[in-house]
Structures are given as C-alpha cells and as structure tokens.
Write a protein that holds these residues in place. Structure first.
Motif, mmCIF file in Angstrom:
data_model
loop_
_atom_site.group_PDB
_atom_site.id
_atom_site.type_symbol
_atom_site.label_atom_id
_atom_site.label_comp_id
_atom_site.label_asym_id
_atom_site.label_seq_id
_atom_site.Cartn_x
_atom_site.Cartn_y
_atom_site.Cartn_z
ATOM 1 N N ASP A 11 0.803 -1.221 0.000
ATOM 2 C CA ASP A 11 0.000 0.000 0.000
ATOM 3 C C ASP A 11 0.838 1.275 0.000
ATOM 4 O OD1 ASP A 11 -2.165 -1.623 0.084
ATOM 5 O OD2 ASP A 11 -2.539 -1.395 2.244
ATOM 6 N N GLU A 12 1.968 1.250 0.717
ATOM 7 C CA GLU A 12 2.699 2.495 0.954
ATOM 8 C C GLU A 12 4.035 2.600 0.225
ATOM 9 O OE1 GLU A 12 1.256 4.745 2.924
ATOM 10 O OE2 GLU A 12 -0.381 3.442 3.603
ATOM 11 N N ILE A 13 4.664 1.448 -0.067
ATOM 12 C CA ILE A 13 6.043 1.525 -0.563
ATOM 13 C C ILE A 13 6.182 1.061 -2.011
ATOM 14 C CG2 ILE A 13 8.448 0.856 -0.153
ATOM 15 C CD1 ILE A 13 7.629 0.277 2.770
ATOM 16 N N ASP A 14 5.652 -0.116 -2.305
ATOM 17 C CA ASP A 14 5.907 -0.704 -3.620
ATOM 18 C C ASP A 14 4.695 -1.517 -4.066
ATOM 19 O OD1 ASP A 14 6.745 -2.040 -5.836
ATOM 20 O OD2 ASP A 14 8.595 -2.829 -4.958
ATOM 21 N N GLY A 15 3.879 -0.922 -4.904
ATOM 22 C CA GLY A 15 2.643 -1.566 -5.356
ATOM 23 C C GLY A 15 2.856 -2.725 -6.299
ATOM 24 N N THR A 16 4.112 -2.957 -6.713
ATOM 25 C CA THR A 16 4.324 -4.046 -7.677
ATOM 26 C C THR A 16 4.485 -5.401 -7.007
ATOM 27 O OG1 THR A 16 6.748 -3.874 -7.676
ATOM 28 C CG2 THR A 16 5.547 -2.421 -9.189
ATOM 29 N N LEU A 17 4.605 -5.428 -5.694
ATOM 30 C CA LEU A 17 4.819 -6.697 -4.989
ATOM 31 C C LEU A 17 3.559 -7.572 -5.052
ATOM 32 C CD1 LEU A 17 6.797 -8.293 -3.171
ATOM 33 C CD2 LEU A 17 5.712 -7.196 -1.201
ATOM 34 N N SER A 18 3.755 -8.832 -5.493
ATOM 35 C CA SER A 18 2.598 -9.738 -5.617
ATOM 36 C C SER A 18 2.665 -10.869 -4.607
ATOM 37 C CB SER A 18 2.555 -10.338 -7.023
ATOM 38 O OG SER A 18 2.533 -9.322 -7.987
ATOM 39 N N ARG A 61 5.395 -15.428 -9.838
ATOM 40 C CA ARG A 61 5.760 -14.020 -9.696
ATOM 41 C C ARG A 61 5.909 -13.739 -8.209
ATOM 42 N NH1 ARG A 61 4.964 -9.181 -12.178
ATOM 43 N NH2 ARG A 61 4.216 -10.240 -14.018
ATOM 44 N N ASP A 62 7.019 -13.099 -7.844
ATOM 45 C CA ASP A 62 7.271 -12.749 -6.447
ATOM 46 C C ASP A 62 6.952 -13.918 -5.499
ATOM 47 O OD1 ASP A 62 8.058 -10.347 -7.468
ATOM 48 O OD2 ASP A 62 6.210 -9.282 -6.943
ATOM 49 N N LEU A 63 5.943 -13.722 -4.620
ATOM 50 C CA LEU A 63 5.649 -14.767 -3.644
ATOM 51 C C LEU A 63 4.566 -15.733 -4.128
ATOM 52 C CD1 LEU A 63 5.777 -12.522 -0.443
ATOM 53 C CD2 LEU A 63 7.567 -13.966 -1.427
ATOM 54 N N ILE A 64 4.165 -15.572 -5.375
ATOM 55 C CA ILE A 64 3.092 -16.412 -5.907
ATOM 56 C C ILE A 64 3.684 -17.612 -6.627
ATOM 57 C CG2 ILE A 64 1.165 -16.485 -7.521
ATOM 58 C CD1 ILE A 64 0.564 -13.656 -6.799
ATOM 59 N N PHE A 65 3.265 -18.787 -6.200
ATOM 60 C CA PHE A 65 3.802 -19.996 -6.819
ATOM 61 C C PHE A 65 2.672 -20.740 -7.515
ATOM 62 C CE2 PHE A 65 2.549 -20.898 -2.487
ATOM 63 C CZ PHE A 65 1.788 -22.038 -2.615
ATOM 64 N N GLU A 66 3.082 -21.684 -8.367
ATOM 65 C CA GLU A 66 2.115 -22.424 -9.160
ATOM 66 C C GLU A 66 1.598 -23.600 -8.353
ATOM 67 O OE1 GLU A 66 2.736 -23.067 -13.717
ATOM 68 O OE2 GLU A 66 3.497 -24.794 -12.625
ATOM 69 N N MET A 67 0.280 -23.737 -8.198
ATOM 70 C CA MET A 67 -0.244 -24.810 -7.367
ATOM 71 C C MET A 67 -0.991 -25.871 -8.171
ATOM 72 S SD MET A 67 -3.240 -22.847 -5.300
ATOM 73 C CE MET A 67 -2.550 -21.333 -4.696
ATOM 74 N N ASP A 68 -0.857 -25.833 -9.481
ATOM 75 C CA ASP A 68 -1.581 -26.801 -10.320
ATOM 76 C C ASP A 68 -1.283 -28.242 -9.922
ATOM 77 O OD1 ASP A 68 -1.277 -24.285 -11.446
ATOM 78 O OD2 ASP A 68 -1.656 -25.004 -13.479
ATOM 79 N N ASP A 69 0.018 -28.502 -9.647
ATOM 80 C CA ASP A 69 0.415 -29.869 -9.324
ATOM 81 C C ASP A 69 -0.323 -30.375 -8.087
ATOM 82 O OD1 ASP A 69 2.114 -32.211 -9.592
ATOM 83 O OD2 ASP A 69 3.063 -31.497 -7.746
#
Ligand code: SF4
Ligand code: FES
Lengths: 117, 250, 127
Positions: free
Chosen positions: B44-51, B100-108
């Motif tokens: 919200d305050e520093i870096d809006g690109t963080l996912s 992306r960032d902290l988002i990982f793929e959970m399909d498996d």
C-alpha cells in the motif's frame, strides 16, 4: 497400477528397526563396556559357554539370526533412501541393488557360518 | 523515532528478469502486526508491484503461506515480534515453481488432490436411495478421521517436505492425509480405488518420514502420521494378497 | 509466462536443524549395520576355535574397540529414542472417542525395552 514391492522391504525395515532399538544398545554396553572393563566377572563370554550355546541350541541360533540379519535390512532400506534424499535419485536402482544385496549377502554368510559351527 | 524492521523479500518478475532477486524493505514495527500486515504495508505504501496471495487474515483460507527464514508459515499467523529486531527473509513456498514474487504455481497440488478422490464413495449396490435418509455416524467413528479433515490446503507441509522438493512426482503429505480422511470415514467404501494412487510407488513409499510436514501444519492434521498408517495398512494388504490370493476381490 | 524452478541443493539437509537431526537419525542405520557385522564376525570366530575366539575377546579391551563401541552406542541410542518416540504416530489407538495418550504408547515401548535389556544381560552374561 504396477504392484509396488515396497511393502516387503518396508516390513523388513520396520522389523529390523524394532529389533535394533530393543537389543542393540544393551549388547553394545556388554561388548563395549561390561566385558572389556571386567565388570561382569572373569571372561563371562568364554569360548566353551558361548560355543556350546550357539552350536547346540537351535533357539539360540534363531535369536541370533533375528538379531543380526533383520537390522541389516533395516540399514539397507534406510540407507537407500538416505542416498536418494541427498540427490542420487538418478542411480536409485543401482543403490537398491547394492543395499538390499548387501543385506542378503550378510544373511547368507550367517547361514553358512551356522551350517559350519 | 518509531521502531522499524527489515523485510528481505524474494522478487521475480518474469517479464523483465530471468533470475529472481531479493529486495529489502523497511517497515514500521508494531507489536500487534503479523508478517502479512507488514507485507500489506509495503504493497500500500512503498511498492505496489509486490505480488502475493492472501484472503481471510485469520488462518482459515490457507492462501497466505510463505517461507519465513526458511520455515513455511501462514503469513497471517506469524507475528513480527517473534522475529524483531532481526531482518526477516521471505520467499515463496519451497518446492513449487514460482510465477511471480511470492506467488507460486499450485496446479500440481490441485491435480494430486483430485487424484486421491477426496469425497465419499459408495459401492453402487450399497448406495441408499435418498428417501432412506442420511448415513449415520457415531462420535467415535467421527473421532477416527476428524483430525485429517481439518486441512485448509495451505501447502505448508509440501514446502516442508524435502522429498517433494527433490521430486515432485511424490503425492505428498496433505493429499495422502486427505485420502486417509476418507478411508477412515465409516460411510466411505472407496479405499480400494484410492489405493491405486496412495499405495503406488509415488504415493506413500517415497516418504522417508522426515516428519516436518506435521511440525509446520497450522491445523495439527499430522500428515506424517497419516502416511505411516497408510504404509501399515498397505503392507497388511500386500501380505493378504500374497498369503490368500483367492480372497482378493470380493 | 515462464515460471521459475528453484534448484534444490544436495545439502538441503544442512540448512535447518530439524533436517540435520533427520539426517543423523537416518545415519544411525550405518552404526546399526556396523555393529551387526561385528556380531557376525564374533559368531564366525566361534567356528575358528577357542584361540581365535579368545584373541577376539582380548581385542575388545583395545582402546580403539572401546571407542568404536561408545560411538556406536551414542548413535544406536539415538535410533532407539527416535524410533520409540515415533511409535504413537503409527499406533493410533482409540478408546471410544478418546485417543489413547501418545506418551502411553511410547512409554510402553520404553518399558518393554528396559525389560528386554535386563533379560539380555542376564542371559548373555549369566549373572
Ligand atoms: S495438512 Fe496441514 S500443512 Fe498440509 S495443507 Fe493441510 S493444513 Fe496445510
Ligand atoms: S490469509 Fe487466510 S490463512 Fe492466512
């Protein structure tokens, strides 16, 4: 589904682990501390006594067989997976052959020794 | 001056970089903040690109799992004060490919969940017609599987599992625990069908009982125990098949 | 969009204490097997006659033998403790709705262990 043969190895692993947990510590205390430091009298494991017990009583042979060979299979299974866990999965078949083969070899050697006693 | 704390966060932006990197942010330290609050502050305050993923903020949705100093945690349940004043290192859950960032793929994980058929299965001939009412269950019967039914699919147990990280063909803790949850349900008759997956090579037999899955589980599901118990019952099956081959299929 | 696969190092088990303890637990099996090889040799010496066996018994007094025994003992005890402590995970017993306490399950194994240990001392040493 191809039937997995793991249950046979896993049951030997578990049985061996239980035997090892139950009797190996006390045996190590006997041969590593009590006997060498003479805490159990003069030569408690003298040849006559041990030899006659092992050569004459099948029950003693059976117990020794269980105590010696099952832990071999415990090691084989555990060590196999330790090697796989440190990244040797690509040679896992070779590892299995060597580990279980080693345990089987140890078992055969013991049978031969009992045969000759 | 207000106290602050440093968060070192794993960044991966596939459209502009091939390799991930770490970015350090300074956030205010507050006694009542959880790590998720601090990450929200950054967003919200520093870096809006963080996912990153989150939703409920109360440990029930299972979407906010991250690695905090190498340990899988729900970011909404990990307090900053437990780490203060040291720097916190944050990464996406181990063992999964990163999107992306902290988002990982959970399909498996999703595929594996469906493979073990996590629903009550009845034999066709024993399915009661609707008007005969529900299948009753005693509290004692419920007690046998209740623990395994508490899973929130947060995947922390997968992130704690070195066997899964080394080889993702392993079905893994939560899926096997969920299989056991239905196997042990007195209303279910689907165990044989699930065994196809659970008792296979990539099922329970890959597990070396590291046990960390049960340690990190926020819901005390104890997947490690579920797996070991499945090993026992599958071994019993195996010996039954060998000793009484004619009794195999009822 | 390309996903990033993080490489897994072969020394992952050094990175956190629980994993190091896991590795030590797994490596106890080496000492378990090592001691059983020792027992195998002991039985073999029995077939080689009183002298060979007698020399083997004397060799137990060597500092190197005692040291190896003590190291093995440490690892095998670690095996015993970890093994018994994990038994409640496998033996999940219920009395009605109540789960039987995990400590009771593990405790039973410790008790049996004590009894067996005394029996072994009694039978092997004849004291
Ligand atoms: S078993 Fe526990 S750690 Fe694993 S997904 Fe379910 S709740 Fe999360
Ligand atoms: S945000 Fe839902 S579990 Fe953390």
């Amino acid at each position: 589904m191809a039937k997995s043969n793991e249950p046979i190895w896993w049951s030997l692993f578990s049985a061996g682990g239980m035997v090892a947990a139950m009797v190996l510590p006390v045996l190590i205390v006997i041969t590593g501390i009590l006997v060498p430091f003479g805490l159990a009298g003069e030569d408690p494991l003298n040849f006559e006594r041990i030899h006659s017990a092992v050569s004459q009583k099948d029950s003693v042979k059976l117990v020794l067989f269980i105590v010696i060979t099952l832990p071999f299979f415990h090691w084989a299974h555990r060590f196999r997976f330790t090697l796989v866990d440190v990244g040797l999965k690509s040679v896992s078949t070779l590892i299995s052959v060597l580990c279980y083969g080693g345990a089987i070899a140890g078992t055969i050697i013991l049978v031969v020794i009992f045969w000759n006693i | 001056m207000a106290e602050t704390m440093k968060l070192e966060i794993f960044r991966y932006r596939p459209e502009k970089e091939k390799e991930p990197s770490f970015q350090t942010y300074k956030v205010p330290f507050r006694e009542d903040w959880v790590v998720l609050d601090a990450i929200n502050h950054i967003k919200d305050e520093i870096d809006g690109t963080l996912s990153y993923r989150w939703s409920c903020q109360m440990g029930v949705c299972g979407s906010c799992g991250i690695m905090i100093n190498n340990v899988p945690k729900l970011s909404c349940a990990a307090f900053l004060k437990d780490y203060y004043p040291d720097k916190i290192r944050i990464e996406p859950l181990t063992g999964f490919p990163v999107e992306r960032d902290l988002i990982f793929e959970m399909d498996d994980f999703m595929t594996k969940l469906t493979e073990i058929q996590p629903y009550i299965i009845r034999k066709e001939s024993e399915e009661k017609p609707l008007e005969e009412g529900e299948y009753l269950q005693s509290p004692a019967e419920l007690a046998h599987y209740k623990q395994y039914s508490m899973c929130i699919n947060c995947m922390l147990c997968y992130a704690a599992c070195p066997v899964y990280a080394l080889d993702s063909t392993f079905i893994g803790p939560a899926a096997i625990a969920l299989g056991q949850r239905y196997n042990m349900d007195s209303r279910d008759q689907g165990r044989d069908a699930r065994q196809e997956v659970i008792a296979s090579h990539d099922g329970i037999w890959e597990c070396t009982f590291v046990g960390e899955c049960s340690v990190v589980c926020p819901k005390d599901v104890d997947p490690a125990a579920a797996i070991q118990r499945a090993k026992v019952s599958s071994t019993v099956d195996w010996f039954k098949d060998i000793l009484i081959p004619w009794g195999k299929k009822k | 969009m390309s996903v990033y696969h993080r490489p897994v190092s072969n020394i992952w088990w050094l990175k956190r204490k629980p994993y190091i303890l896991f590795m030590i637990r797994e490596l106890t099996s080496v000492f378990v097997a090592g001691y059983c090889i020792f027992l195998l040799v002991l039985v073999y010496k029995l077939t080689q006659g009183a002298d060979a066996y007698g020399n083997f018994m004397v060799a137990l007094k060597l500092p190197s033998s005692v040291a190896l025994h003590l190291i093995s003992l440490a690892f095998v005890l670690y095996h015993t403790i970890t093994w018994f402590n994990l038994t409640p995970k496998i033996l999940v017993l219920y009395r009605g709705e109540e789960r039987i306490h995990q400590g009771l399950v593990a405790g039973t194994f410790y008790a049996v262990w004590a009894v067996i240990s005394f029996m072994v001392v009694w039978l092997v040493l004849g004291v």
